[in-house]
Design a protein around this motif. Structure first.
Motif, PDB file in Angstrom:
ATOM      1  N   SER A 191       0.858  -1.191   0.000  1.00  0.00           N
ATOM      2  CA  SER A 191       0.000   0.000   0.000  1.00  0.00           C
ATOM      3  C   SER A 191       0.893   1.240   0.000  1.00  0.00           C
ATOM      4  O   SER A 191       0.975   1.968   0.987  1.00  0.00           O
ATOM      5  N   PRO A 192       1.588   1.503  -1.117  1.00  0.00           N
ATOM      6  CA  PRO A 192       2.653   2.514  -1.133  1.00  0.00           C
ATOM      7  C   PRO A 192       2.197   3.938  -0.827  1.00  0.00           C
ATOM      8  O   PRO A 192       2.975   4.714  -0.260  1.00  0.00           O
ATOM      9  N   ASN A 202      -1.038   8.564 -12.771  1.00  0.00           N
ATOM     10  CA  ASN A 202      -2.361   8.104 -13.204  1.00  0.00           C
ATOM     11  C   ASN A 202      -2.644   6.746 -12.578  1.00  0.00           C
ATOM     12  O   ASN A 202      -2.631   6.628 -11.373  1.00  0.00           O
ATOM     13  N   ASP A 203      -2.860   5.737 -13.403  1.00  0.00           N
ATOM     14  CA  ASP A 203      -3.158   4.408 -12.880  1.00  0.00           C
ATOM     15  C   ASP A 203      -2.077   3.393 -13.226  1.00  0.00           C
ATOM     16  O   ASP A 203      -2.321   2.195 -13.272  1.00  0.00           O
ATOM     17  N   GLU A 204      -0.872   3.877 -13.485  1.00  0.00           N
ATOM     18  CA  GLU A 204       0.222   2.982 -13.821  1.00  0.00           C
ATOM     19  C   GLU A 204       0.669   2.204 -12.576  1.00  0.00           C
ATOM     20  O   GLU A 204       0.357   2.578 -11.446  1.00  0.00           O
ATOM     21  N   ASP A 205       1.408   1.118 -12.772  1.00  0.00           N
ATOM     22  CA  ASP A 205       1.956   0.362 -11.661  1.00  0.00           C
ATOM     23  C   ASP A 205       3.027   1.167 -10.944  1.00  0.00           C
ATOM     24  O   ASP A 205       3.709   2.011 -11.547  1.00  0.00           O
ATOM     25  N   TYR A 206       3.177   0.898  -9.663  1.00  0.00           N
ATOM     26  CA  TYR A 206       4.250   1.543  -8.912  1.00  0.00           C
ATOM     27  C   TYR A 206       5.611   1.012  -9.355  1.00  0.00           C
ATOM     28  O   TYR A 206       5.752  -0.163  -9.717  1.00  0.00           O
ATOM     29  N   ASN A 207       6.615   1.863  -9.314  1.00  0.00           N
ATOM     30  CA  ASN A 207       7.985   1.475  -9.588  1.00  0.00           C
ATOM     31  C   ASN A 207       8.527   0.723  -8.373  1.00  0.00           C
ATOM     32  O   ASN A 207       8.607   1.268  -7.275  1.00  0.00           O
ATOM     33  N   LEU A 288      16.785  -9.257  -7.705  1.00  0.00           N
ATOM     34  CA  LEU A 288      17.359  -9.561  -9.015  1.00  0.00           C
ATOM     35  C   LEU A 288      16.262  -9.852 -10.036  1.00  0.00           C
ATOM     36  O   LEU A 288      16.265  -9.294 -11.146  1.00  0.00           O
ATOM     37  N   GLU A 289      15.311 -10.691  -9.670  1.00  0.00           N
ATOM     38  CA  GLU A 289      14.266 -11.099 -10.612  1.00  0.00           C
ATOM     39  C   GLU A 289      13.270  -9.976 -10.909  1.00  0.00           C
ATOM     40  O   GLU A 289      12.645  -9.978 -11.970  1.00  0.00           O
ATOM     41  N   HIS A 290      13.130  -9.031  -9.989  1.00  0.00           N
ATOM     42  CA  HIS A 290      12.198  -7.918 -10.200  1.00  0.00           C
ATOM     43  C   HIS A 290      12.927  -6.635 -10.616  1.00  0.00           C
ATOM     44  O   HIS A 290      12.326  -5.569 -10.643  1.00  0.00           O
ATOM     45  N   HIS A 291      14.226  -6.777 -10.921  1.00  0.00           N
ATOM     46  CA  HIS A 291      15.021  -5.645 -11.416  1.00  0.00           C
ATOM     47  C   HIS A 291      14.961  -4.450 -10.451  1.00  0.00           C
ATOM     48  O   HIS A 291      14.786  -3.295 -10.849  1.00  0.00           O
ATOM     49  N   ILE A 292      15.125  -4.762  -9.180  1.00  0.00           N
ATOM     50  CA  ILE A 292      15.074  -3.738  -8.134  1.00  0.00           C
ATOM     51  C   ILE A 292      16.497  -3.346  -7.768  1.00  0.00           C
ATOM     52  O   ILE A 292      17.325  -4.190  -7.411  1.00  0.00           O
ATOM     53  N   ASP A 293      16.751  -2.067  -7.853  1.00  0.00           N
ATOM     54  CA  ASP A 293      18.086  -1.540  -7.545  1.00  0.00           C
ATOM     55  C   ASP A 293      17.930  -0.405  -6.539  1.00  0.00           C
ATOM     56  O   ASP A 293      17.255   0.588  -6.820  1.00  0.00           O
ATOM     57  N   ILE A 294      18.510  -0.561  -5.343  1.00  0.00           N
ATOM     58  CA  ILE A 294      18.406   0.481  -4.329  1.00  0.00           C
ATOM     59  C   ILE A 294      19.790   0.849  -3.812  1.00  0.00           C
ATOM     60  O   ILE A 294      20.731   0.052  -3.895  1.00  0.00           O
TER      61      ILE A 294
END
Length: 475
Positions: A191-192, A202-207, A288-294
């Motif tokens: 629930s970002p 708009n209604d795009e997916d969250y990054n 890695l699989e969700h291409h998450i880089d922090i």
């Protein structure tokens, strides 16, 4: 065996109202509109975009924004604390409105009028011998911080939050027994808008990278609060997640592995970091699989490792069922789940599972070996105020009786339980569905979903039951 503290809980955004009084700024919850409910889903009330928020900003009243009115606690808190004293609770959990203390969120100096409001609450609670459990931030974030700094994805938020938290810690360092930096911190994942203040165009997916970077900044902020608190404050510091008590739909290996994954990502991840002090290894593959880089600095890692929580806490309302393949869904606390054919459900679709709270307590204690506060639990239901101003909520009494029995069984299992906090002990606006009709309290507040009513308080049958339970427990 030590005694459990029995109490109750509210949050500022759901309880206080007074959204425009004494210089309070708008916050994220003030902008959440009420939609008449047609299904169990509450998605549209919590995945807000810029257009919806701009409409809320332009509206200069309460209208369709129930959090702006809450339970009118800003004007009723003295009466309410007297009711809590009469009830006989040991502990009261409440949150501080960030936008009341710092209207924009980035001011250098706090709003003294707002601090004096909370001074009065704390003074009255102490005089009533009720222990104080403060949530520093319970979802509501000053809207200005979202619009100017993009919420928690901006590292500057750590400094603004810490400035806010430090004011509270310095002012009430000798008065507060338990501190919680963030409510249900794992909500930032599912629930970002509520959890980390991310607002979509708009209604795009969250990054996903933005979500986990935001969560990381909250982890660092929590550790900074604990570091400062251990040096300057007498109270204990905790962390909290929303818990879901997962069951696999079948004995199929695929369903059971899905259970492990959902537990890891939704329930354990945030608490693993805040209670153990480091990122769990299972997140490496997920990232890695969700291409998450922090961005995680070495100083961040050192801070997290050195300043973990003293206790852990969670909310528990119902259990959840998971399966590798899609199945018939029902509602839960901010997330949906598969229906459990062995359980009854509320009108809102939440499945009632008293044994689940015992399972949850054992799981959390076995995993972390830290004392536990049940920060939220309760039954949301459509109560009826009779002509003689009574409320006969036998269903709530049954819910509490069954859950209290399982909590005490968990203590007999060896779980170290500090306290239990009945959620919405005084009726508040539901965070999930943005409505007053979904009531949790043992005190009825005379108001409807549209903010109409006297806002008078009336004791429900459950009030007298809980009062007697606490009295008998401490004999």
């Amino acid at each position: 065996m030590k005694k459990i503290l029995w109490g109750g809980a509210t949050s500022s955004s759901q309880y206080e109202g007074g959204y425009h009084l004494d210089y309070k700024g708008l916050d994220t919850q003030d902008c959440r509109p009420y939609f008449p409910r047609t299904t169990h889903s509450t998605t549209q009330t919590r995945l807000l975009n810029k257009q919806i928020v701009n409409q809320a900003k332009a509206y200069q009243g309460v209208g369709n924004y129930p959090f702006r009115q809450g339970s009118d606690g800003y004007h009723h808190f003295q009466e309410d604390i007297e009711l809590l004293k009469e009830l006989g609770i040991d502990i009261y959990r409440f949150s501080i409105s960030w936008a009341r203390i710092f209207p924009n969120g980035d001011e250098k100096y706090p709003n003294e009028i707002a601090l004096q409001y909370y001074d009065q609450m704390i003074k009255q609670l102490k005089e009533a011998n009720i222990k104080i459990f403060i949530t520093i931030n319970h979802y509501a974030i000053p809207l200005y911080l979202i619009e100017k700094y993009d919420g928690w994805k901006n590292r500057q938020m750590i400094d603004y939050y810490f400035r806010f938290a430090k004011v509270l810690l310095d002012r009430w360092k000798d008065d507060v027994d338990y501190w919680l930096p963030f409510n249900e911190i794992n909500a930032g994942y599912f629930s970002p808008y509520n959890g980390v203040g991310l607002m979509k165009d708009n209604d795009e997916d969250y990054n996903q990278s933005e979500i986990f970077q935001s969560l990381h900044h909250q982890f660092v902020a929590s550790a900074k609060v604990i570091e400062y608190g251990h040096q300057h404050v007498k109270g204990q510091f905790g962390c909290m997640v929303a818990s879901f008590c997962y069951y696999a739909l079948t004995p199929k290996p695929e369903d059971n592995f899905k259970l492990i994954q959902d537990e890891n990502y939704y329930q354990w991840f945030c608490m693993d970091v805040l209670s153990r002090g480091y990122y769990p290894t299972y997140m490496r593959r997920f990232f890695l699989e969700h291409h998450i880089d922090i961005n995680v600095t070495q100083s961040d890692e050192e801070l997290l490792l050195q300043h973990t929580s003293d206790f852990i806490s969670f909310s528990y309302y119902s259990s959840s069922v998971v399966a590798a393949k899609a199945a018939d869904q029902t509602a839960g606390n901010l997330v949906s789940t598969i229906k459990n054919p062995y359980l009854n459900a509320t009108k809102w679709g939440w499945q009632i599972d008293p044994i689940g709270i015992r399972v949850t307590l054992n799981q959390f204690y076995n995993r972390y070996q830290k004392p536990i506060i049940i920060a939220e639990n309760g039954l949301g239901s459509q109560d009826v105020l009779e002509l003689d101003k009574t409320v006969h909520d036998l269903y709530r009494i049954s819910y509490l009786q069954e859950h209290f029995q399982q909590i005490q069984e968990a203590q007999n299992d060896g779980v170290d339980i500090i306290a239990y906090c009945l959620w919405g002990i005084i009726d508040i606006v539901s965070a999930g569905s943005c409505e007053m009709e979904k009531r949790y309290g043992v005190v009825y507040v005379d108001a409807n979903n549209e903010g109409e009513g006297s806002y008078c308080r009336y004791k429900k049958d459950s009030f007298y039951w809980y009062q007697k339970f606490i009295e008998n427990y401490h004999q």
